[in-house]
Motif scaffolding. Sequence first.
Motif, mmCIF file in Angstrom:
data_model
loop_
_atom_site.group_PDB
_atom_site.id
_atom_site.type_symbol
_atom_site.label_atom_id
_atom_site.label_comp_id
_atom_site.label_asym_id
_atom_site.label_seq_id
_atom_site.Cartn_x
_atom_site.Cartn_y
_atom_site.Cartn_z
ATOM 1 N N ARG A 1 0.839 -1.209 0.000
ATOM 2 C CA ARG A 1 0.000 0.000 0.000
ATOM 3 C C ARG A 1 0.867 1.249 0.000
ATOM 4 N N ALA A 2 1.900 1.253 0.842
ATOM 5 C CA ALA A 2 2.742 2.435 0.987
ATOM 6 C C ALA A 2 3.556 2.733 -0.266
ATOM 7 N N THR A 3 3.790 1.720 -1.095
ATOM 8 C CA THR A 3 4.551 1.958 -2.329
ATOM 9 C C THR A 3 3.722 2.675 -3.380
ATOM 10 N N MET A 4 2.410 2.644 -3.264
ATOM 11 C CA MET A 4 1.509 3.306 -4.230
ATOM 12 C C MET A 4 1.772 2.835 -5.665
ATOM 13 N N GLY A 5 2.047 1.539 -5.828
ATOM 14 C CA GLY A 5 2.284 0.983 -7.156
ATOM 15 C C GLY A 5 3.749 0.837 -7.510
ATOM 16 N N SER A 6 4.639 1.494 -6.753
ATOM 17 C CA SER A 6 6.073 1.431 -7.063
ATOM 18 C C SER A 6 6.683 0.066 -6.754
ATOM 19 N N ILE A 7 5.946 -0.799 -6.057
ATOM 20 C CA ILE A 7 6.439 -2.155 -5.786
ATOM 21 C C ILE A 7 6.777 -2.880 -7.084
ATOM 22 N N PHE A 8 6.111 -2.504 -8.177
ATOM 23 C CA PHE A 8 6.344 -3.152 -9.471
ATOM 24 C C PHE A 8 7.503 -2.522 -10.241
ATOM 25 N N ALA A 9 7.880 -1.298 -9.878
ATOM 26 C CA ALA A 9 8.873 -0.561 -10.657
ATOM 27 C C ALA A 9 10.281 -0.633 -10.093
ATOM 28 N N VAL A 10 10.403 -0.945 -8.819
ATOM 29 C CA VAL A 10 11.713 -0.933 -8.162
ATOM 30 C C VAL A 10 12.190 -2.361 -7.910
ATOM 31 N N PRO A 11 13.308 -2.775 -8.500
ATOM 32 C CA PRO A 11 13.833 -4.122 -8.248
ATOM 33 C C PRO A 11 14.210 -4.305 -6.772
ATOM 34 N N LEU A 12 13.832 -5.437 -6.216
ATOM 35 C CA LEU A 12 14.115 -5.761 -4.823
ATOM 36 C C LEU A 12 15.082 -6.926 -4.740
ATOM 37 N N THR A 13 15.964 -6.863 -3.749
ATOM 38 C CA THR A 13 16.948 -7.919 -3.521
ATOM 39 C C THR A 13 17.003 -8.225 -2.033
ATOM 40 N N ARG A 14 17.164 -9.497 -1.689
ATOM 41 C CA ARG A 14 17.354 -9.886 -0.292
ATOM 42 C C ARG A 14 18.740 -10.514 -0.131
ATOM 43 N N ALA A 15 19.381 -10.225 1.002
ATOM 44 C CA ALA A 15 20.711 -10.795 1.254
ATOM 45 C C ALA A 15 20.948 -10.905 2.754
ATOM 46 N N THR A 16 21.733 -11.896 3.156
ATOM 47 C CA THR A 16 22.171 -11.966 4.548
ATOM 48 C C THR A 16 23.262 -10.915 4.758
ATOM 49 N N GLU A 17 23.590 -10.642 6.009
ATOM 50 C CA GLU A 17 24.672 -9.697 6.292
ATOM 51 C C GLU A 17 25.982 -10.152 5.656
ATOM 52 N N ALA A 18 26.270 -11.448 5.736
ATOM 53 C CA ALA A 18 27.522 -11.962 5.173
ATOM 54 C C ALA A 18 27.538 -11.850 3.647
#
Length: 263
Positions: free
Chosen positions: A164-181
């Motif tokens: 909701r807070a992204t207002m549609g930008s969730i589709f436009a911004v690439p997301l990545t997940r990573a551990t600290e290491a």
Amino acid sequence: MSSRTVTSLTNPTVKAVRALHLRKARDETGLFVAEGLKAVIEGIETGHAPAILLYGAEAAGHPLLQKAVQATLAANGEVIEVTEGILAKVSRRDNPQAVVGVFEQVFRPLEVIEPHAARCWVALHRVRDPGNLGTIVRTADAAGCGGVILVGECCDPYSVEAVRATMGSIFAVPLTRATEAEFAAWRNRWPGSVVGTLLSADCDYRQADYGKPTLILMGNEQQGLPPDMAALCDVNVKIPMRGRADSLNLSVAAGIMIYAVTA
């Protein structure tokens, strides 16, 4: 318009969509909910077709709904007209949006990030608040950032609150997940500068030299950047506090940093 009508909350598809409010269901299915015709169309226009499209009678005549229906069916998705009561239960709101889409989550591996593709990137360490995370994703989109990297155990960017807070930008911004290491090892290959924000830093954010591309690393709402994360930065900067408040909301601080770097 090729769709079917459902009026029962016990319908299996409706139950499955309602379950996506739970992280467990999102993790198991790899799906998430985006509310509103604007968000659904944003998804479609960026190459993400809904797996499921729910809409209420009031949206049936909207010209953009036909576009959403066609995109869903073309991707072998499911289109269902539902009651306002079902929409309220699916969204857990008294005044629900008339259109709800279910989409596949997308995370991009660290290894495929091309740093020079954008002037600015954002990394968030153990961010806890989905509203903050969603707002930062929206700001990153507005400023043309390359992507947002989630480091360590963060809140879910695909939660209903974050989306909701992204207002549609969730589709436009690439997301990545990573551990600290993983992040620490990858950061060593970063070709530009890595900038952290610390209340204890000596350097004012307006005086720092931001090498291109710049990766902004920010800590979470409670602790900020821990020492091991701050040590990964080429420079740590502070945003001066002139009033009685001793810190800024994370999404506000991120916005200031993003625009300082991209100005």
